[in-house]
Design an enzyme around this catalytic site. Sequence first.
Site, PDB file in Angstrom:
ATOM      1  N   ALA A  31       5.236   7.744 -15.605  1.00  6.57           N
ATOM      2  CA  ALA A  31       4.601   9.065 -15.565  1.00  6.57           C
ATOM      3  C   ALA A  31       3.329   9.150 -16.398  1.00  6.57           C
ATOM      4  O   ALA A  31       2.797  10.231 -16.591  1.00  6.57           O
ATOM      5  CB  ALA A  31       5.603  10.120 -16.032  1.00  6.57           C
ATOM      6  N   THR A  33       0.422   7.812 -15.639  1.00  5.48           N
ATOM      7  CA  THR A  33      -0.802   7.786 -14.823  1.00  5.48           C
ATOM      8  C   THR A  33      -0.455   8.042 -13.358  1.00  5.48           C
ATOM      9  O   THR A  33       0.725   8.147 -12.999  1.00  5.48           O
ATOM     10  CB  THR A  33      -1.520   6.420 -14.994  1.00  5.48           C
ATOM     11  N   GLY A  34      -1.487   8.132 -12.522  1.00  2.00           N
ATOM     12  CA  GLY A  34      -1.312   8.180 -11.062  1.00  2.00           C
ATOM     13  C   GLY A  34      -0.405   9.294 -10.562  1.00  2.00           C
ATOM     14  O   GLY A  34      -0.412  10.415 -11.078  1.00  2.00           O
ATOM     15  N   TYR A 191       6.294  -7.105  -2.301  1.00  2.00           N
ATOM     16  CA  TYR A 191       6.128  -5.658  -2.494  1.00  2.00           C
ATOM     17  C   TYR A 191       6.812  -4.900  -1.348  1.00  2.00           C
ATOM     18  O   TYR A 191       7.566  -3.947  -1.585  1.00  2.00           O
ATOM     19  CB  TYR A 191       4.641  -5.293  -2.567  1.00  2.00           C
TER      20      TYR A 191
HETATM   21  N1  LIG Z   1      -1.129   4.446  -4.592  1.00  2.00           N
HETATM   22  C1  LIG Z   1      -0.701   4.285  -3.358  1.00  2.00           C
HETATM   23  O1  LIG Z   1      -1.496   4.228  -2.395  1.00  2.00           O
HETATM   24  C2  LIG Z   1       0.760   4.135  -3.071  1.00  2.00           C
HETATM   25  C3  LIG Z   1       1.161   4.016  -1.733  1.00  2.00           C
HETATM   26  C4  LIG Z   1       2.523   3.903  -1.459  1.00  2.00           C
HETATM   27  C5  LIG Z   1       3.440   3.941  -2.487  1.00  2.00           C
HETATM   28  N2  LIG Z   1       3.034   4.061  -3.782  1.00  2.00           N
HETATM   29  C6  LIG Z   1       4.061   4.069  -4.829  1.00  2.00           C
HETATM   30  O2  LIG Z   1       3.834   5.161  -5.701  1.00  2.00           O
HETATM   31  C7  LIG Z   1       4.375   4.864  -6.994  1.00  2.00           C
HETATM   32  C8  LIG Z   1       3.365   5.246  -8.058  1.00  2.00           C
HETATM   33  O3  LIG Z   1       2.212   4.443  -7.886  1.00  2.00           O
HETATM   34  P1  LIG Z   1       0.740   4.888  -8.317  1.00  2.00           P
HETATM   35  O4  LIG Z   1      -0.099   4.762  -7.112  1.00  2.00           O
HETATM   36  O5  LIG Z   1       0.764   6.164  -9.063  1.00  2.00           O
HETATM   37  O6  LIG Z   1       0.350   3.642  -9.260  1.00  2.00           O
HETATM   38  P2  LIG Z   1      -0.190   3.538 -10.760  1.00  2.00           P
HETATM   39  O7  LIG Z   1      -1.295   4.489 -10.983  1.00  2.00           O
HETATM   40  O8  LIG Z   1      -0.414   2.099 -10.967  1.00  2.00           O
HETATM   41  O9  LIG Z   1       1.090   3.996 -11.619  1.00  2.00           O
HETATM   42  C9  LIG Z   1       2.229   3.191 -11.675  1.00  2.00           C
HETATM   43  C10 LIG Z   1       3.076   3.577 -12.861  1.00  2.00           C
HETATM   44  O10 LIG Z   1       4.205   2.673 -12.902  1.00  2.00           O
HETATM   45  C11 LIG Z   1       4.279   2.153 -14.227  1.00  2.00           C
HETATM   46  N3  LIG Z   1       4.917   0.845 -14.311  1.00  2.00           N
HETATM   47  C12 LIG Z   1       4.511  -0.336 -13.769  1.00  2.00           C
HETATM   48  N4  LIG Z   1       5.342  -1.326 -14.139  1.00  2.00           N
HETATM   49  C13 LIG Z   1       6.292  -0.761 -14.952  1.00  2.00           C
HETATM   50  C14 LIG Z   1       7.409  -1.247 -15.669  1.00  2.00           C
HETATM   51  N5  LIG Z   1       7.727  -2.542 -15.690  1.00  2.00           N
HETATM   52  N6  LIG Z   1       8.173  -0.382 -16.370  1.00  2.00           N
HETATM   53  C15 LIG Z   1       7.853   0.937 -16.413  1.00  2.00           C
HETATM   54  N7  LIG Z   1       6.798   1.466 -15.771  1.00  2.00           N
HETATM   55  C16 LIG Z   1       6.028   0.613 -15.048  1.00  2.00           C
HETATM   56  C17 LIG Z   1       2.831   2.083 -14.703  1.00  2.00           C
HETATM   57  O11 LIG Z   1       2.781   1.938 -16.116  1.00  2.00           O
HETATM   58  P3  LIG Z   1       1.497   1.234 -16.840  1.00  2.00           P
HETATM   59  O12 LIG Z   1       0.403   2.253 -16.833  1.00  2.00           O
HETATM   60  O13 LIG Z   1       2.011   0.906 -18.202  1.00  2.00           O
HETATM   61  O14 LIG Z   1       1.145   0.018 -16.018  1.00  2.00           O
HETATM   62  C18 LIG Z   1       2.340   3.428 -14.203  1.00  2.00           C
HETATM   63  O15 LIG Z   1       2.763   4.452 -15.063  1.00  2.00           O
HETATM   64  C19 LIG Z   1       4.747   3.381  -6.973  1.00  2.00           C
HETATM   65  O16 LIG Z   1       6.142   3.261  -6.824  1.00  2.00           O
HETATM   66  C20 LIG Z   1       4.049   2.851  -5.736  1.00  2.00           C
HETATM   67  O17 LIG Z   1       4.750   1.769  -5.152  1.00  2.00           O
HETATM   68  C21 LIG Z   1       1.710   4.158  -4.099  1.00  2.00           C
END
Ligand SMILES: NC(=O)c1ccc[n+]([C@@H]2O[C@H](COP(=O)([O-])OP(=O)(O)OC[C@H]3O[C@@H](n4cnc5c(N)ncnc54)[C@H](OP(=O)(O)O)[C@@H]3O)[C@@H](O)[C@H]2O)c1
Length: 311
Positions: A31, A33-34, A191
Site C-alpha cells: 500500500a 505506492t500505485g 507472472y
Molecule cells: N499496473 C498494472 O498495469 C497492473 C495490471 C494488472 C495487475 N496489476 C496488479 O496490481 C497490483 C498492484 O500493482 P501496481 O501496479 O500498483 O504496482 P506497484 O506500483 O509496483 O506497487 C506494487 C506494490 O507491491 C509491493 N511489493 C512488491 N513486492 C513485495 C513483497 N515482496 N512484499 C511486500 N510488498 C511487495 C511494492 O512494494 P515496494 O514499493 O517496496 O516495491 C508496492 O507497494 C499487483 O498485484 C499487480 O500484479 C497491475
Amino acid sequence: MVVIKLYVAITKGVCKSKKRLEGKTIIITGANTGIGKETALDLAMRGGRIILACRDLKKASLAKDDIVEKSGNSNVSIKKLDLASLDSVREFAADVLKNEPKLHILINNAGCAAIEKRRTVDGLENQMQTNHFGHFLLTNLLIGMVGLIEKTHVINVSADLSFLCRNLNLDDLNFAHDSTTGTLLAPLKIYGASKLCNILFSKELSNKLQSLAVTVNSLHPGAVLTEFGRFSIVANIFMRLFAPFLKSPKEGAQTTIYLAVADDVANVTGQYFRDCKIVKPSKLAQDAGIAKKLWEVSETIVQLKPLEKYF
Ligand SMILES: NC(=O)c1ccc[n+]([C@@H]2O[C@H](COP(=O)([O-])OP(=O)(O)OC[C@H]3O[C@@H](n4cnc5c(N)ncnc54)[C@H](OP(=O)(O)O)[C@@H]3O)[C@@H](O)[C@H]2O)c1
C-alpha cells in the site's frame, strides 16, 4: 490515439458507492505506492482503520503521512510485511492476531513483475512467492478473524495476464524445470501463472468459506501507470510505450474499492471483476479441480502447520 483514449475513458469502471467505513479495519498489502496506495487513500477518506502492510517501512511511513494529510483520517498505521519471506508473513499475521480485535477487509494487492527468475530466502520462485504463496499463507493465517460476526471481504488483485498461462504445472509451481528458463519471456510466463493462482485461490477460498459471511473475489485493475515496470524490462517498455493510454493509479484502484464497499456486490463471491463488472477469467481459471489441487500443493509449499489450518 484519441479514439483509444476515448475508449478507455468510456469503458473504465468507477465505484460510485458513498459507503462510510467507520469501525471497519482494513489491511492492504503493497500500500505504499500505485494501486494499493490509492485504494488505501480512498478507504481512509471513508473513515476506516487502515493498515498499510509493506516491506519497506520508510516508504510506508511516507505513504502513511501523505494518506493521513489528504484524508484527514489519523487512524492509519503501518506494519512490516515482506511477502517474499514466509517468516515475515508469519510475524505480520501474529502481530495482527495479537493487536487487532477485528478484520473486515483484506486486500491482497502487492505484486511484482520481475526481470528474471530468482529464488527467495525460502528457496521459492520470487514472483510466485510474492504474488501467490505469500498471500496464500497470509490469508490462511488471518482467516479465523473474518466472517464470524460481521460481513467481511477478501479481495485479491490479479491480472488479465493470467490468460497467458495455458497450463499450470502443479508439480513445478516454482518453475525449477521450466523449458523457457533463461529466455526473455520466462519471467512473463511466471507472472501470468502467479496471477492465475490468485484467481484459482479466490475461487477455492470462496467455496471453503460459503457458510461464513465472507466474500472472496479477484480482479483485473486494468493497465495502470504505476511503478510496476521498475523490475521488468517487458513491463517497463510496455508502460513507457503505452503511457498515454494507461489508467491513473486512482482509476486503477476503482474495482478494488468497489469490491470493498459497494452494496450491490456485498454478497457476491467467487467471481472475477474488471472495471467494476463480473467478467469471465480464462478457462483454466474456472477449473474447480485445479483450484482444489493448487490449494493442497500451496499448503505444502508454505508449510502450513496443523495449528495454522482453519479448514
Ligand atoms: N499496473 C498494472 O498495469 C497492473 C495490471 C494488472 C495487475 N496489476 C496488479 O496490481 C497490483 C498492484 O500493482 P501496481 O501496479 O500498483 O504496482 P506497484 O506500483 O509496483 O506497487 C506494487 C506494490 O507491491 C509491493 N511489493 C512488491 N513486492 C513485495 C513483497 N515482496 N512484499 C511486500 N510488498 C511487495 C511494492 O512494494 P515496494 O514499493 O517496496 O516495491 C508496492 O507497494 C499487483 O498485484 C499487480 O500484479 C497491475
